[in-house]
Design a protein around this motif. Structure first.
Motif, PDB file in Angstrom:
ATOM      1  N   ILE A  29       0.844  -1.196   0.000  1.00 19.24           N
ATOM      2  CA  ILE A  29       0.000   0.000   0.000  1.00 19.24           C
ATOM      3  C   ILE A  29       0.878   1.245   0.000  1.00 19.24           C
ATOM      4  CG2 ILE A  29      -1.816   1.250   1.233  1.00 19.24           C
ATOM      5  CD1 ILE A  29      -2.561  -1.405   2.574  1.00 19.24           C
ATOM      6  N   ASP A  30       0.570   2.136  -0.926  1.00 18.57           N
ATOM      7  CA  ASP A  30       1.267   3.426  -0.993  1.00 18.57           C
ATOM      8  C   ASP A  30       0.204   4.500  -1.181  1.00 18.57           C
ATOM      9  OD1 ASP A  30       2.948   5.556  -1.270  1.00 18.57           O
ATOM     10  OD2 ASP A  30       3.777   4.959  -3.210  1.00 18.57           O
ATOM     11  N   GLY A  31      -0.272   5.042  -0.078  1.00 17.49           N
ATOM     12  CA  GLY A  31      -1.373   5.997  -0.152  1.00 17.49           C
ATOM     13  C   GLY A  31      -2.647   5.308  -0.613  1.00 17.49           C
ATOM     14  N   ALA A  32      -3.205   5.800  -1.741  1.00 19.06           N
ATOM     15  CA  ALA A  32      -4.414   5.202  -2.299  1.00 19.06           C
ATOM     16  C   ALA A  32      -4.092   4.198  -3.399  1.00 19.06           C
ATOM     17  CB  ALA A  32      -5.334   6.297  -2.853  1.00 19.06           C
ATOM     18  N   HIS A  33      -2.803   3.944  -3.611  1.00 18.20           N
ATOM     19  CA  HIS A  33      -2.386   3.021  -4.670  1.00 18.20           C
ATOM     20  C   HIS A  33      -1.935   1.695  -4.067  1.00 18.20           C
ATOM     21  CE1 HIS A  33      -0.792   1.671  -8.526  1.00 18.20           C
ATOM     22  NE2 HIS A  33       0.305   1.299  -7.893  1.00 18.20           N
ATOM     23  N   LEU A  34      -2.305   0.603  -4.754  1.00 19.43           N
ATOM     24  CA  LEU A  34      -1.913  -0.737  -4.342  1.00 19.43           C
ATOM     25  C   LEU A  34      -1.036  -1.366  -5.411  1.00 19.43           C
ATOM     26  CD1 LEU A  34      -5.390  -2.130  -3.160  1.00 19.43           C
ATOM     27  CD2 LEU A  34      -3.730  -0.813  -1.826  1.00 19.43           C
ATOM     28  N   ASP A  35       0.061  -1.958  -4.991  1.00 19.69           N
ATOM     29  CA  ASP A  35       0.905  -2.738  -5.889  1.00 19.69           C
ATOM     30  C   ASP A  35       0.645  -4.205  -5.569  1.00 19.69           C
ATOM     31  OD1 ASP A  35       2.907  -3.475  -7.738  1.00 19.69           O
ATOM     32  OD2 ASP A  35       4.398  -3.585  -6.127  1.00 19.69           O
ATOM     33  N   VAL A  36       0.048  -4.922  -6.523  1.00 19.72           N
ATOM     34  CA  VAL A  36      -0.400  -6.300  -6.298  1.00 19.72           C
ATOM     35  C   VAL A  36       0.519  -7.262  -7.037  1.00 19.72           C
ATOM     36  CG1 VAL A  36      -2.317  -7.936  -6.494  1.00 19.72           C
ATOM     37  CG2 VAL A  36      -2.784  -5.503  -6.112  1.00 19.72           C
ATOM     38  N   ARG A  37       1.036  -8.242  -6.310  1.00 19.67           N
ATOM     39  CA  ARG A  37       1.836  -9.304  -6.915  1.00 19.67           C
ATOM     40  C   ARG A  37       1.204 -10.642  -6.531  1.00 19.67           C
ATOM     41  NH1 ARG A  37       8.207  -7.514  -6.671  1.00 19.67           N
ATOM     42  NH2 ARG A  37       7.866  -5.270  -6.973  1.00 19.67           N
ATOM     43  N   TRP A  38       0.987 -11.488  -7.530  1.00 16.36           N
ATOM     44  CA  TRP A  38       0.248 -12.717  -7.314  1.00 16.36           C
ATOM     45  C   TRP A  38       0.961 -13.859  -8.028  1.00 16.36           C
ATOM     46  CZ3 TRP A  38      -5.599 -13.262  -8.979  1.00 16.36           C
ATOM     47  CH2 TRP A  38      -6.115 -14.466  -8.480  1.00 16.36           C
ATOM     48  N   GLU A  39       1.460 -14.819  -7.267  1.00 16.24           N
ATOM     49  CA  GLU A  39       2.134 -15.985  -7.838  1.00 16.24           C
ATOM     50  C   GLU A  39       1.191 -17.187  -7.827  1.00 16.24           C
ATOM     51  OE1 GLU A  39       6.471 -17.403  -7.144  1.00 16.24           O
ATOM     52  OE2 GLU A  39       5.224 -18.694  -5.879  1.00 16.24           O
ATOM     53  N   ILE A  40       1.089 -17.860  -8.977  1.00 14.18           N
ATOM     54  CA  ILE A  40       0.165 -18.985  -9.134  1.00 14.18           C
ATOM     55  C   ILE A  40       0.892 -20.128  -9.838  1.00 14.18           C
ATOM     56  CG2 ILE A  40      -2.133 -19.684  -9.928  1.00 14.18           C
ATOM     57  CD1 ILE A  40      -2.712 -16.714 -10.417  1.00 14.18           C
ATOM     58  N   SER A  41       0.578 -21.342  -9.436  1.00 10.89           N
ATOM     59  CA  SER A  41       1.121 -22.526 -10.103  1.00 10.89           C
ATOM     60  C   SER A  41       0.471 -22.687 -11.471  1.00 10.89           C
ATOM     61  CB  SER A  41       0.849 -23.772  -9.255  1.00 10.89           C
ATOM     62  OG  SER A  41       1.042 -24.940 -10.017  1.00 10.89           O
ATOM     63  N   LEU A  42       1.289 -22.808 -12.501  1.00  9.70           N
ATOM     64  CA  LEU A  42       0.749 -23.008 -13.849  1.00  9.70           C
ATOM     65  C   LEU A  42       0.133 -24.391 -13.995  1.00  9.70           C
ATOM     66  CD1 LEU A  42       3.473 -21.239 -16.001  1.00  9.70           C
ATOM     67  CD2 LEU A  42       1.102 -20.523 -15.679  1.00  9.70           C
ATOM     68  N   ARG A  43       0.587 -25.344 -13.215  1.00 16.74           N
ATOM     69  CA  ARG A  43      -0.023 -26.675 -13.256  1.00 16.74           C
ATOM     70  C   ARG A  43      -1.473 -26.595 -12.817  1.00 16.74           C
ATOM     71  NH1 ARG A  43       1.735 -31.207  -9.090  1.00 16.74           N
ATOM     72  NH2 ARG A  43       0.582 -29.742  -7.786  1.00 16.74           N
ATOM     73  N   ASP A  44      -1.755 -25.787 -11.759  1.00 18.60           N
ATOM     74  CA  ASP A  44      -3.135 -25.607 -11.318  1.00 18.60           C
ATOM     75  C   ASP A  44      -3.943 -24.852 -12.371  1.00 18.60           C
ATOM     76  OD1 ASP A  44      -2.719 -26.944  -8.949  1.00 18.60           O
ATOM     77  OD2 ASP A  44      -2.246 -25.132  -7.816  1.00 18.60           O
ATOM     78  N   LEU A  45      -3.327 -23.830 -12.951  1.00 15.85           N
ATOM     79  CA  LEU A  45      -4.038 -23.052 -13.975  1.00 15.85           C
ATOM     80  C   LEU A  45      -4.366 -23.889 -15.200  1.00 15.85           C
ATOM     81  CD1 LEU A  45      -2.331 -19.533 -14.007  1.00 15.85           C
ATOM     82  CD2 LEU A  45      -4.722 -20.062 -13.522  1.00 15.85           C
TER      83      LEU A  45
END
Length: 259
Positions: A29-45
């Motif tokens: 969180i930086d003020g009203a801005h969010l930096d989102v990082r999301w790691e997902i298994s490609l096998r599940d995808l």
């Protein structure tokens, strides 16, 4: 007894160790801005987005590149972030990074989101794979300056509320629940508990009440250990390779059975 348990372990060993493919969601969180990082298994995808084009049971960098638009289209709607009851709007298409480790392939999505104002509370909703009955855990970490919060999302808990106005803290309750469910999901864990509890429950020198109390202590300690492991993983303090974990689990079952 030891030979019997060891034989049981050897018969079930091929199915014992299960991979650890939890998603990891990090929100800065930086003020009203969010930096989102999301790691997902490609096998599940691959179960919901056709990525393994050559059917070799692995997702290559080329296959990820060919399916990155489909990944973006499918994944984004399954993670919702609200600030003080209002949806935060994502900015741009974001980016994806392909990585390989521990014999698996993963994608890390990164994108920004703007909220109406600096949030006092974040509500995070997660239902990825829910319709397909694939239910990986999502380990969530939120940071704002020097403060940090964390939690776990899964099929039985698809939302998480974090009060940012309070002193930064780590919520352990959701990890305890996830630890209990994780224990029930894996054949390896159930076998380990079996080799621990069966001799205990059959001990003739203890009363039934005493045996039940000791069994409850073992189950509680085992569940707490799983919750602690998930908690440390969410905070990025512990990141043990899955292959090493699986090998240690199998060896621990064998050693306990022999003992």
């Amino acid at each position: 007894m030891g030979r019997f348990l060891l034989g049981l372990f050897l018969l079930a060993a091929p199915a014992a160790a299960h991979p650890l493919d939890d998603s990891k969601i990090a929100i800065a969180i930086d003020g009203a801005h969010l930096d989102v990082r999301w790691e997902i298994s490609l096998r599940d995808l691959d179960a919901v987005v056709d990525l393994d084009r050559n059917r070799d049971n692995r997702i290559s960098a080329e296959e990820h590149a060919a399916g990155h638009i489909a990944i973006e289209t499918y994944v984004r709607p399954h993670l919702r972030i609200d600030a003080d009851g209002q949806s935060c709007t994502t900015t741009g298409a974001g980016s994806q990074v392909f990585t390989e480790r521990d014999g698996g392939s993963f994608v890390s999505l990164r994108y920004g989101a703007n909220c109406a104002r600096p949030p006092a509370r974040l509500d995070i909703g997660f239902d990825l794979f829910a319709k397909e009955h694939i239910t990986p855990r999502a380990l969530v970490s939120v940071t704002s300056g020097e403060r940090a919060w964390s939690g776990a999302l899964a099929e039985n808990q698809r939302s998480l509320s974090i009060e940012l106005g309070r002193t930064g803290k780590v919520g352990f309750a959701s990890f305890f629940i996830s630890g209990a469910l994780h224990m029930l999901e894996g054949v390896d864990h159930l076998m380990f508990l079996c080799v621990l509890l069966l001799p205990l429950m059959l001990a003739a020198d203890r009363s039934i009440g005493r045996r039940l109390i000791e069994a409850a202590k073992v189950l509680t300690a085992f569940t707490l250990a799983h919750g602690l492991t998930l908690w440390l993983a969410a905070l990025g303090i512990v990141d043990v390779p899955a292959r090493l974990v699986e090998s240690v689990i199998a060896l621990s079952i064998a050693a306990t059975a022999v003992d």
